[in-house]
Design an enzyme around this catalytic site. Structure first.
Site, PDB file in Angstrom:
ATOM      1  N   GLY A  23       0.777  -1.118   0.001  1.00  0.00           N
ATOM      2  CA  GLY A  23       0.061  -0.013   0.161  1.00  0.00           C
ATOM      3  C   GLY A  23       0.767   1.298  -0.017  1.00  0.00           C
ATOM      4  N   ASN A  24       0.491   2.206   0.320  1.00  0.00           N
ATOM      5  CA  ASN A  24       0.979   3.481   0.312  1.00  0.00           C
ATOM      6  C   ASN A  24       0.414   4.640   1.292  1.00  0.00           C
ATOM      7  OD1 ASN A  24      -0.874   5.622  -1.167  1.00  0.00           O
ATOM      8  ND2 ASN A  24      -0.578   4.059  -2.633  1.00  0.00           N
ATOM      9  N   TYR A  25       0.978   5.536   1.644  1.00  0.00           N
ATOM     10  CA  TYR A  25       0.651   6.513   2.692  1.00  0.00           C
ATOM     11  C   TYR A  25      -0.672   7.475   2.554  1.00  0.00           C
ATOM     12  CZ  TYR A  25       4.540   5.121   5.856  1.00  0.00           C
ATOM     13  OH  TYR A  25       5.402   4.319   6.416  1.00  0.00           O
ATOM     14  N   ALA A  79      -3.740   7.533  -5.101  1.00  0.00           N
ATOM     15  CA  ALA A  79      -2.296   7.233  -5.425  1.00  0.00           C
ATOM     16  C   ALA A  79      -2.489   5.553  -5.516  1.00  0.00           C
ATOM     17  CB  ALA A  79      -1.706   7.484  -4.098  1.00  0.00           C
TER      18      ALA A  79
END
Ligand code: C5P
Length: 402
Positions: free
Chosen positions: A210-212, A278
């Site tokens: 995943g990402n932030y 994102a």
């Protein structure tokens, strides 16, 4: 003709000396064609009599939960549903504090908590009370809850002191109400698709890539479009932010492929498509059905495959839709953003640089440059994401800044 004609407005009056100005505000609203129901706090009645207010509004003033001699119950819920707008003027420090914290001990606050549509607050108090951290905190809470604050003016106050705290003039408050309604009609009938948040690409049943991304920027854009009257479909990755505005259809997805499918199936009849998500660039080639064990291995290699580029996919399908992408760059920002805009067939790209301390993931603020397909480059200072959303929408809708 004023756009207040036929609008249902609740005028909430609390106990401040500026209550005398509410009489003028009431007259103005009625003159502009609004139907006004006054709700006054017990203290408010010390400053202005219900007889004056009911004569001007043509409706009995609501103040108590029920009429003592008949036992007739006044329904704040019905009032909340009836209203197109609630204006609290004057709003004292006490009323602002109660609104911010849900202390529903009078009819004005219960009505506020039941109000389904926009609420506007015109504070009025002494300068020290206005400046007090507690008042400022409460004002900030109300803002975050979606309340429009009609800022007080600086000038001579009832105490004789000079400073900020004087309630804005009735004409200005009525104009703010008119502005609200015209804004609400600005994008009426337009269809908008917004993507927000990260995507999670599963490795096994308990792990993912995943990402932030918090989803805050995309949510703010969806909310702003909805507030301007557009029909919004929000396709959200796994996020944990509350969604404010009504009129948003939210579709929750997890992976890039799910997000792509949801976007493609809604793309056809859209007017504006904003891709603020994102999206993970890669996903594991295979997803294990069972939790991958650690025993017996010193390391592991994950084989990743490229995810679909949603922006490019939609860019290739584009007919009349305006397509807006985001770019987060660490170097050669403008050059890279322009390259992406061309490659993905976007109309606008919103550039935010990770180098800027006020921009990016998880934050409440952002600093953007909006770049257009015809070579426009518009720089904005760092602002709250809700304000950034307004700037972006002004540009993509009008092709210019306000
Ligand atoms: O190529 P890059 O990831 O920098 O492009 C960012 C823009 O493209 C964003 O608007 C993002 O939502 C979109 N994007 C996409 N699908 C991907 C990757 C990015 O739609 N797989």
């Amino acid at each position: 003709m004023s756009n207040l004609k036929g609008k249902h407005i609740i005028l909430g009056i609390s106990g401040g000396i500026a209550a005398y100005k509410s009489v003028m505000l009431l007259r103005l609203l009625v003159k502009k064609g609004a139907e006004v129901q006054v709700v006054i706090t017990p203290n408010g009645k010390e400053f202005i009599t219900p007889v004056t207010l009911s004569s001007l509004s043509g409706k009995p003033v609501v103040s108590e939960f029920f009429t003592a001699n008949t036992g007739e119950w006044h329904s704040h819920v019905d009032l909340g549903i009836w209203a197109d707008l609630m204006i609290v003027a004057p709003a004292t420090a006490s009323t602002i504090g109660k609104m911010a914290n849900g202390i529903a001990d009078n009819m004005l606050i219960t009505t506020y908590l039941s109000a389904k549509e926009q609420v506007m607050v015109a504070p009025a108090m002494d300068l020290d009370m206005w400046r007090h951290p507690s008042t400022q905190r409460n004002i900030e809470t109300l803002r975050r809850d979606g309340v429009i604050i009609v800022e007080p003016e600086a000038g001579e106050l009832a105490s004789g002191l000079i400073g900020k705290g004087r309630m804005e003039e009735p004409e200005k408050i009525a104009e703010a109400a008119e502005r609200y309604f015209s804004r609400q009609e600005e994008l009426h009938g337009k269809k908008v698709l917004v993507t927000a948040g990260p995507t999670f690409e599963n490795i096994d049943p308990v792990r993912f890539i995943g990402n932030y991304s918090s989803g805050k920027m995309g949510f703010a854009i969806a909310e702003e479009f909805a507030e301007r009257g557009a029909d919004v479909v929000l396709i959200a990755g796994p996020v944990n932010v509350p969604l404010r505005a009504e009129g948003i259809r939210r579709i929750d997805v997890t992976s890039a492929r799910e997000m792509r499918d949801a976007c493609v199936s809604h793309f056809n009849d859209m007017d504006y498509v904003v891709l603020a998500a994102a999206v993970a660039d890669y996903a594991p080639a295979e997803v294990s059905d069972v939790k991958i064990k650690r025993e017996g291995t010193d390391g592991m290699t994950l084989h990743l495959v490229k995810n679909p580029d949603i922006a490019a996919t939609l860019g290739a399908l584009k007919k009349n839709q305006k397509l807006i992408g985001f770019a987060l760059e660490t170097d050669h920002e403008l050059e890279n953003a322009l390259h992406k805009l061309k490659k993905k067939n976007l109309d606008w790209i919103v550039l935010n640089s990770l180098r800027d301390p006020d921009a990016g993931f998880m934050k409440d603020t952002n600093k953007v440059t909006v770049v257009g397909a015809s070579g426009e480059v518009i720089d904005f200072p760092a602002k709250q994401k809700s304000e950034v959303a307004k700037d972006i929408i002004d540009v993509v809708v009008n092709g210019e800044t306000e």
